[in-house]
Design a protein around this motif. Structure first.
Motif, PDB file in Angstrom:
ATOM      1  N   ARG A   1      54.263 -32.396  -5.457  1.00  0.00           N
ATOM      2  CA  ARG A   1      53.115 -31.532  -5.738  1.00  0.00           C
ATOM      3  C   ARG A   1      51.812 -32.114  -5.220  1.00  0.00           C
ATOM      4  O   ARG A   1      50.743 -31.603  -5.530  1.00  0.00           O
TER       5      ARG A   1
ATOM      6  N   ARG B   1      58.469 -26.515   2.841  1.00  0.00           N
ATOM      7  CA  ARG B   1      57.305 -26.108   2.053  1.00  0.00           C
ATOM      8  C   ARG B   1      57.565 -24.718   1.490  1.00  0.00           C
ATOM      9  O   ARG B   1      57.923 -23.808   2.217  1.00  0.00           O
ATOM     10  N   THR B   2      57.381 -24.593   0.181  1.00  0.00           N
ATOM     11  CA  THR B   2      57.603 -23.305  -0.488  1.00  0.00           C
ATOM     12  C   THR B   2      56.481 -23.071  -1.499  1.00  0.00           C
ATOM     13  O   THR B   2      55.923 -24.025  -2.041  1.00  0.00           O
ATOM     14  N   PRO B   3      56.158 -21.806  -1.764  1.00  0.00           N
ATOM     15  CA  PRO B   3      55.144 -21.515  -2.784  1.00  0.00           C
ATOM     16  C   PRO B   3      55.622 -21.977  -4.165  1.00  0.00           C
ATOM     17  O   PRO B   3      56.801 -21.894  -4.483  1.00  0.00           O
ATOM     18  N   HIS B   4      54.686 -22.462  -4.950  1.00  0.00           N
ATOM     19  CA  HIS B   4      54.985 -22.856  -6.330  1.00  0.00           C
ATOM     20  C   HIS B   4      55.366 -21.600  -7.093  1.00  0.00           C
ATOM     21  O   HIS B   4      54.723 -20.554  -6.947  1.00  0.00           O
TER      22      HIS B   4
ATOM     23  N   HIS C   1      52.223 -20.821  -9.570  1.00  0.00           N
ATOM     24  CA  HIS C   1      50.861 -20.890  -9.044  1.00  0.00           C
ATOM     25  C   HIS C   1      50.894 -20.558  -7.556  1.00  0.00           C
ATOM     26  O   HIS C   1      51.200 -21.410  -6.730  1.00  0.00           O
ATOM     27  N   GLY C   2      50.549 -19.341  -7.214  1.00  0.00           N
ATOM     28  CA  GLY C   2      50.656 -18.846  -5.853  1.00  0.00           C
ATOM     29  C   GLY C   2      49.894 -19.641  -4.815  1.00  0.00           C
ATOM     30  O   GLY C   2      50.288 -19.688  -3.651  1.00  0.00           O
ATOM     31  N   ARG C   3      48.790 -20.284  -5.197  1.00  0.00           N
ATOM     32  CA  ARG C   3      47.994 -21.041  -4.228  1.00  0.00           C
ATOM     33  C   ARG C   3      48.555 -22.431  -3.951  1.00  0.00           C
ATOM     34  O   ARG C   3      48.174 -23.070  -2.989  1.00  0.00           O
TER      35      ARG C   3
ATOM     36  N   ILE D   1      51.314 -25.003  -2.778  1.00  0.00           N
ATOM     37  CA  ILE D   1      52.491 -25.075  -1.925  1.00  0.00           C
ATOM     38  C   ILE D   1      53.257 -26.345  -2.282  1.00  0.00           C
ATOM     39  O   ILE D   1      52.700 -27.443  -2.263  1.00  0.00           O
TER      40      ILE D   1
ATOM     41  N   THR E   1      55.868 -29.153  -1.452  1.00  0.00           N
ATOM     42  CA  THR E   1      56.372 -29.804  -0.248  1.00  0.00           C
ATOM     43  C   THR E   1      57.440 -30.795  -0.670  1.00  0.00           C
ATOM     44  O   THR E   1      57.179 -31.682  -1.478  1.00  0.00           O
TER      45      THR E   1
END
Length: 149
Positions: free
Chosen positions: A55, A87-90, A93-95, A97, A99
């Motif tokens: 994170r 890398r994927t969206p959390h 929490h959309g903002r 990413i 890793t």
């Protein structure tokens, strides 16, 4: 009172110059050791930081690799393209990413850690254990002094 003349070409009396030479040679040796892993020293620092904290922010990654946030974005794109990270969206929490290291990234990070340890052993080979500890302490104190405003 006389001012002692120092020149950058001789490095005489310039501890900072000697430090820069040591840093440059350290970087060269590390890059040579990492050549077989497919990543640079900066990329290796990023992989290690991601391995410690998936994170971690891009700004923190940039600091870990001693690059600008803009350069970090390019480095992440390259690492993802080359299969070292995903890398994927959390999910919440959309903002943010997430890793994560791939198996290839984990293997490269492990190899990079071993390479860094080997280079550090080489760098410190002519120092006693006490001298190496003292050098580390003195360098941290110098860095702290430069950080003060």
């Amino acid at each position: 009172m006389s001012i002692r003349k120092m020149s950058a070409s001789s490095g005489e009396g310039w501890i900072g110059y000697s430090l820069k030479i040591a840093q440059h040679r350290l970087r060269q040796r590390l890059e040579a050791e990492l050549a077989g892993t497919g990543v640079s020293a900066s990329q290796n620092a990023v992989l290690l930081a991601i391995g410690d904290n998936p994170r971690i922010s891009n700004a923190s990654l940039a600091r870990a690799a001693f690059v600008t946030p803009q350069s970090m974005q390019g480095m992440l794109v390259t690492l993802e393209r080359d299969g070292f990270i995903v890398r994927t969206p959390h999910p919440d929490h959309g903002r943010i990413i997430m890793t994560e290291l791939t198996d290839k990234g984990s293997a490269a990070a492990q190899a990079g850690m071993l390479a860094a340890e080997a280079v550090e052993r080489q760098m410190l080979a002519d120092l006693t254990g006490e001298e190496a500890r003292l050098l580390g302490d003195l360098l941290r104190r110098c860095a702290d002094a430069l950080e003060r405003t």
